[in-house]
Design a protein around this motif. Structure first.
Motif, short mmCIF file in Angstrom:
data_model
loop_
_atom_site.label_atom_id
_atom_site.label_comp_id
_atom_site.label_asym_id
_atom_site.label_seq_id
_atom_site.Cartn_x
_atom_site.Cartn_y
_atom_site.Cartn_z
N LYS A 41 0.84 -1.20 0.00
CA LYS A 41 0.00 0.00 0.00
C LYS A 41 0.87 1.26 0.00
CE LYS A 41 -3.47 2.42 2.78
NZ LYS A 41 -4.26 2.39 4.05
N ILE A 42 0.53 2.21 -0.86
CA ILE A 42 1.22 3.50 -0.87
C ILE A 42 0.74 4.30 0.34
CG2 ILE A 42 1.61 5.65 -2.11
CD1 ILE A 42 1.02 4.12 -4.71
N VAL A 43 1.64 4.59 1.25
CA VAL A 43 1.26 5.29 2.49
C VAL A 43 1.63 6.77 2.46
CG1 VAL A 43 1.30 3.21 3.89
CG2 VAL A 43 3.40 4.54 3.62
N TYR A 44 2.48 7.16 1.50
CA TYR A 44 2.85 8.57 1.42
C TYR A 44 3.42 8.86 0.04
CZ TYR A 44 4.81 13.13 2.65
OH TYR A 44 5.09 14.47 2.70
N ARG A 45 3.15 10.08 -0.45
CA ARG A 45 3.73 10.55 -1.71
C ARG A 45 4.42 11.88 -1.47
NH1 ARG A 45 0.32 9.41 -6.95
NH2 ARG A 45 -0.92 7.61 -6.37
N HIS A 46 5.61 12.01 -2.02
CA HIS A 46 6.31 13.30 -1.97
C HIS A 46 6.50 13.77 -3.40
CE1 HIS A 46 8.94 16.47 -0.45
NE2 HIS A 46 9.70 16.23 -1.51
N ALA A 47 5.80 14.86 -3.77
CA ALA A 47 5.93 15.42 -5.12
C ALA A 47 7.01 16.47 -5.12
CB ALA A 47 4.60 16.02 -5.56
N GLY A 48 7.87 16.42 -6.11
CA GLY A 48 8.97 17.37 -6.19
C GLY A 48 10.25 16.80 -5.62
N ALA A 49 11.31 17.58 -5.72
CA ALA A 49 12.61 17.10 -5.29
C ALA A 49 12.73 17.04 -3.77
CB ALA A 49 13.71 18.01 -5.85
N LEU A 50 13.37 15.99 -3.29
CA LEU A 50 13.74 15.91 -1.88
C LEU A 50 14.82 16.96 -1.63
CD1 LEU A 50 13.96 12.04 -1.85
CD2 LEU A 50 12.23 13.37 -0.61
N THR A 51 14.82 17.53 -0.44
CA THR A 51 15.74 18.63 -0.15
C THR A 51 16.93 18.25 0.71
OG1 THR A 51 14.36 19.31 1.73
CG2 THR A 51 13.91 20.34 -0.41
N SER A 52 16.89 17.08 1.33
CA SER A 52 18.02 16.65 2.15
C SER A 52 17.89 15.17 2.49
CB SER A 52 18.09 17.45 3.45
OG SER A 52 17.02 17.11 4.31
N SER A 53 19.00 14.58 2.90
CA SER A 53 18.97 13.19 3.36
C SER A 53 18.14 13.07 4.63
CB SER A 53 20.41 12.70 3.61
OG SER A 53 21.16 12.70 2.42
#
Length: 220
Positions: free
Chosen positions: A194-206
């Motif tokens: 199950k997809i529990v989260y989506r992050h749209a756009g670039a990640l900004t840090s580790s």
């Protein structure tokens, strides 16, 4: 001396201003990453762009040289309503295909990217660092969207230190099945698919990525 404008002149001026505003919005949208256009059938999207062929050359030897793991084998699960779309995505090295919706047992971070996507390059070091530190706890997978040259895409992944497996989405069926509007996008998928989260756009840090994995997949 000012000239009074009649209703017709004022109307034409308002139309011209509205048209200019619309043009600015269109240009602003084009300045970002290329949108992944939804499609309503299993046919390739008729977006006006030249179709991108699936990887056919056997690049498995080069993939191994780059330190990238092989495409995963199909799992035992079936697609779930809130999971990944059931699409046979070809392995980026041309070695076969896999339906990612069948994978079970280990939480996953699925990152959709492309070499033509500028923000994908910006977040690349964070994916490399966190994936290396979470080996064995979380499975990372890359989905290369509509890249014209699988070989160049594989070289890009190796150069960025992405040692996890990658599949291709040449006709955008996988990304369209997710309703993805642009790249990059990162999905967190639990052990049940199950997809529990989506992050749209670039990640900004580790640290941001580690926090998302901890908060939504329960892995620290």
């Amino acid at each position: 001396m000012t000239t009074r404008q009649g209703p017709a002149q004022r109307g034409r001026r308002l139309v011209a201003v509205a048209a200019m505003a619309a043009a600015v919005l269109v240009l602003a949208g084009c300045a970002g990453t290329e949108p992944v256009r939804p499609i309503e059938s299993s046919a390739a999207p008729s977006s006006g762009m030249a179709p991108v062929a699936a990887p056919t050359a056997d690049l498995s030897g080069r993939r191994a040289e780059l330190g990238i793991r092989a495409c995963p084998a199909a799992g035992s699960g079936t697609a779930v309503p809130e999971g990944l779309p059931s699409v046979a995505t070809p392995c980026l090295d041309g070695s076969g295909a896999v339906d990612l919706s069948t994978l079970r047992g280990t939480p996953m971070v699925v990152n959709l990217w492309a070499t033509w996507c500028g923000p994908c390059r910006q977040e690349a070091p964070f994916l490399a660092e966190v994936s290396a530190g979470m080996s064995g706890k979380v499975e990372f997978l890359g989905v290369d969207v509509a890249d014209p040259d699988p070989s160049a895409a594989l070289e890009f992944a190796g150069r960025e230190g992405w040692t996890y497996p990658h599949v291709a989405d040449p006709d955008r069926r996988f990304s369209a099945g997710l309703g993805v509007a642009g790249l990059p996008q990162t999905l967190l998928v639990d052990a049940d698919g199950k997809i529990v989260y989506r992050h749209a756009g670039a990640l900004t840090s580790s640290d941001q990525l580690r926090g998302l994995v901890r908060d939504h997949l329960g892995v620290g």
